[in-house]
Design a protein around this motif. Structure first.
Motif, PDB file in Angstrom:
ATOM      1  N   TRP A 130       0.608  -1.150  -0.026  1.00  0.00           N
ATOM      2  CA  TRP A 130      -0.016  -0.037   0.049  1.00  0.00           C
ATOM      3  C   TRP A 130       0.884   1.364   0.046  1.00  0.00           C
ATOM      4  O   TRP A 130       0.594   2.302  -0.696  1.00  0.00           O
ATOM      5  N   PHE A 131       2.117   1.214   0.796  1.00  0.00           N
ATOM      6  CA  PHE A 131       2.741   2.338   0.509  1.00  0.00           C
ATOM      7  C   PHE A 131       3.599   2.640  -0.610  1.00  0.00           C
ATOM      8  O   PHE A 131       3.528   3.619  -1.264  1.00  0.00           O
ATOM      9  N   GLN A 132       3.698   1.302  -1.502  1.00  0.00           N
ATOM     10  CA  GLN A 132       4.301   1.502  -2.635  1.00  0.00           C
ATOM     11  C   GLN A 132       3.348   2.012  -3.805  1.00  0.00           C
ATOM     12  O   GLN A 132       3.381   2.859  -4.465  1.00  0.00           O
ATOM     13  N   VAL A 133       2.091   2.005  -3.451  1.00  0.00           N
ATOM     14  CA  VAL A 133       1.029   2.471  -4.269  1.00  0.00           C
ATOM     15  C   VAL A 133       0.810   3.799  -4.044  1.00  0.00           C
ATOM     16  O   VAL A 133       0.684   4.564  -5.000  1.00  0.00           O
ATOM     17  N   LEU A 134       1.050   4.376  -2.651  1.00  0.00           N
ATOM     18  CA  LEU A 134       0.962   5.808  -2.623  1.00  0.00           C
ATOM     19  C   LEU A 134       2.097   6.534  -2.920  1.00  0.00           C
ATOM     20  O   LEU A 134       1.775   7.528  -3.341  1.00  0.00           O
ATOM     21  N   ARG A 135       3.278   5.969  -3.027  1.00  0.00           N
ATOM     22  CA  ARG A 135       4.496   6.622  -3.415  1.00  0.00           C
ATOM     23  C   ARG A 135       4.251   6.666  -4.945  1.00  0.00           C
ATOM     24  O   ARG A 135       4.520   7.813  -5.606  1.00  0.00           O
ATOM     25  N   ALA A 136       3.807   5.780  -5.671  1.00  0.00           N
ATOM     26  CA  ALA A 136       3.487   5.847  -7.228  1.00  0.00           C
ATOM     27  C   ALA A 136       2.589   6.551  -7.551  1.00  0.00           C
ATOM     28  O   ALA A 136       2.606   7.326  -8.789  1.00  0.00           O
ATOM     29  N   LYS A 169      -2.691  15.449  -2.500  1.00  0.00           N
ATOM     30  CA  LYS A 169      -3.014  15.861  -1.515  1.00  0.00           C
ATOM     31  C   LYS A 169      -3.857  14.824  -0.476  1.00  0.00           C
ATOM     32  O   LYS A 169      -4.119  13.736  -1.275  1.00  0.00           O
ATOM     33  N   HIS A 170      -3.980  14.829   0.621  1.00  0.00           N
ATOM     34  CA  HIS A 170      -4.306  13.539   1.608  1.00  0.00           C
ATOM     35  C   HIS A 170      -5.652  13.075   0.963  1.00  0.00           C
ATOM     36  O   HIS A 170      -5.390  11.733   0.622  1.00  0.00           O
ATOM     37  N   MET A 171      -6.653  13.778   0.647  1.00  0.00           N
ATOM     38  CA  MET A 171      -7.945  13.268   0.314  1.00  0.00           C
ATOM     39  C   MET A 171      -7.733  12.726  -1.013  1.00  0.00           C
ATOM     40  O   MET A 171      -8.548  11.813  -1.357  1.00  0.00           O
ATOM     41  N   GLU A 172      -7.023  13.175  -2.178  1.00  0.00           N
ATOM     42  CA  GLU A 172      -6.669  12.586  -3.257  1.00  0.00           C
ATOM     43  C   GLU A 172      -6.184  11.134  -3.450  1.00  0.00           C
ATOM     44  O   GLU A 172      -6.530  10.397  -4.090  1.00  0.00           O
ATOM     45  N   LEU A 173      -5.045  10.953  -2.065  1.00  0.00           N
ATOM     46  CA  LEU A 173      -4.559   9.789  -1.997  1.00  0.00           C
ATOM     47  C   LEU A 173      -5.563   8.984  -1.423  1.00  0.00           C
ATOM     48  O   LEU A 173      -5.644   7.612  -1.874  1.00  0.00           O
ATOM     49  N   VAL A 174      -6.592   9.371  -0.622  1.00  0.00           N
ATOM     50  CA  VAL A 174      -7.566   8.338  -0.020  1.00  0.00           C
ATOM     51  C   VAL A 174      -8.386   7.952  -1.077  1.00  0.00           C
ATOM     52  O   VAL A 174      -8.778   6.834  -1.387  1.00  0.00           O
ATOM     53  N   SER A 175      -8.777   9.024  -2.115  1.00  0.00           N
ATOM     54  CA  SER A 175      -9.459   8.599  -3.230  1.00  0.00           C
ATOM     55  C   SER A 175      -8.874   7.503  -4.016  1.00  0.00           C
ATOM     56  O   SER A 175      -9.473   6.496  -4.642  1.00  0.00           O
ATOM     57  N   VAL A 176      -7.639   7.603  -4.112  1.00  0.00           N
ATOM     58  CA  VAL A 176      -6.932   6.725  -5.049  1.00  0.00           C
ATOM     59  C   VAL A 176      -7.097   5.247  -4.544  1.00  0.00           C
ATOM     60  O   VAL A 176      -7.463   4.329  -5.352  1.00  0.00           O
ATOM     61  N   LEU A 177      -7.032   5.239  -3.253  1.00  0.00           N
ATOM     62  CA  LEU A 177      -6.929   3.822  -2.728  1.00  0.00           C
ATOM     63  C   LEU A 177      -8.317   3.406  -2.554  1.00  0.00           C
ATOM     64  O   LEU A 177      -8.748   1.895  -2.785  1.00  0.00           O
ATOM     65  N   SER A 192     -11.186   4.092  -4.728  1.00  0.00           N
ATOM     66  CA  SER A 192     -11.688   4.090  -6.150  1.00  0.00           C
ATOM     67  C   SER A 192     -10.883   2.939  -6.792  1.00  0.00           C
ATOM     68  O   SER A 192     -11.579   2.051  -7.503  1.00  0.00           O
ATOM     69  N   SER A 193      -9.571   3.053  -6.790  1.00  0.00           N
ATOM     70  CA  SER A 193      -8.978   2.092  -7.629  1.00  0.00           C
ATOM     71  C   SER A 193      -8.156   0.755  -6.793  1.00  0.00           C
ATOM     72  O   SER A 193      -8.096  -0.158  -7.565  1.00  0.00           O
ATOM     73  N   HIS A 194      -8.577   0.557  -5.640  1.00  0.00           N
ATOM     74  CA  HIS A 194      -8.080  -0.560  -4.909  1.00  0.00           C
ATOM     75  C   HIS A 194      -9.178  -1.322  -4.003  1.00  0.00           C
ATOM     76  O   HIS A 194      -8.908  -2.088  -3.116  1.00  0.00           O
ATOM     77  N   GLY A 195     -10.577  -0.493  -3.894  1.00  0.00           N
ATOM     78  CA  GLY A 195     -11.066  -0.980  -2.887  1.00  0.00           C
ATOM     79  C   GLY A 195     -11.209  -0.868  -1.537  1.00  0.00           C
ATOM     80  O   GLY A 195     -11.952  -1.594  -0.643  1.00  0.00           O
ATOM     81  N   LEU A 196     -10.319  -0.032  -0.976  1.00  0.00           N
ATOM     82  CA  LEU A 196     -10.124  -0.173   0.517  1.00  0.00           C
ATOM     83  C   LEU A 196     -11.413   0.719   0.956  1.00  0.00           C
ATOM     84  O   LEU A 196     -12.037   1.901   0.371  1.00  0.00           O
ATOM     85  N   ASN A 216      -7.720   5.960   4.845  1.00  0.00           N
ATOM     86  CA  ASN A 216      -7.081   7.280   5.447  1.00  0.00           C
ATOM     87  C   ASN A 216      -6.073   7.103   6.510  1.00  0.00           C
ATOM     88  O   ASN A 216      -5.353   7.788   6.553  1.00  0.00           O
ATOM     89  N   ALA A 217      -6.054   5.856   7.258  1.00  0.00           N
ATOM     90  CA  ALA A 217      -5.079   5.474   7.898  1.00  0.00           C
ATOM     91  C   ALA A 217      -3.649   5.245   7.398  1.00  0.00           C
ATOM     92  O   ALA A 217      -2.691   6.143   7.599  1.00  0.00           O
ATOM     93  N   LEU A 218      -3.716   4.659   6.184  1.00  0.00           N
ATOM     94  CA  LEU A 218      -2.535   4.565   5.241  1.00  0.00           C
ATOM     95  C   LEU A 218      -1.948   5.661   4.990  1.00  0.00           C
ATOM     96  O   LEU A 218      -0.688   5.960   4.919  1.00  0.00           O
ATOM     97  N   VAL A 219      -2.762   6.569   4.418  1.00  0.00           N
ATOM     98  CA  VAL A 219      -2.268   7.899   4.198  1.00  0.00           C
ATOM     99  C   VAL A 219      -2.035   8.860   5.035  1.00  0.00           C
ATOM    100  O   VAL A 219      -0.860   9.455   4.865  1.00  0.00           O
ATOM    101  N   ALA A 220      -2.549   8.933   6.155  1.00  0.00           N
ATOM    102  CA  ALA A 220      -2.063   9.808   7.221  1.00  0.00           C
ATOM    103  C   ALA A 220      -0.513   9.352   7.725  1.00  0.00           C
ATOM    104  O   ALA A 220       0.236   9.955   7.981  1.00  0.00           O
TER     105      ALA A 220
END
Length: 69
Positions: free
Chosen positions: A28-34, A39-47, A49-53, A59-63
């Motif tokens: 998940w941290f690799q996904v976030l780095r990639a 911004k915070h909520m943009e990263l939350v949205s990626v996880l 919408s694209s990964h089903g979290l 939110n916890a992973l992004v924080a």
């Protein structure tokens, strides 16, 4: 003597994230780095919408990820 302090904050979600989604945290941290410098909520949205979290797990992973930047 073992450390009996309870994990708090975003890291408290990590065991359930690994169990529910079947991926190690580093995945998940690799996904976030990639995803780049979003911004915070943009990263939350990626996880979400694209990964089903779910929102809380994403939110916890992004924080945690942003705190380590």
């Amino acid at each position: 003597m073992p450390n009996t302090e309870k994990v708090q904050g975003p890291a408290s979600y990590f065991p359930s994230i690994e169990k529910k989604y079947g991926q190690p945290l580093e995945h998940w941290f690799q996904v976030l780095r990639a995803a780049g410098e979003l911004k915070h909520m943009e990263l939350v949205s990626v996880l979400k919408s694209s990964h089903g979290l779910g929102h809380g797990h994403a939110n916890a992973l992004v924080a945690y990820h942003l705190a380590k930047r």
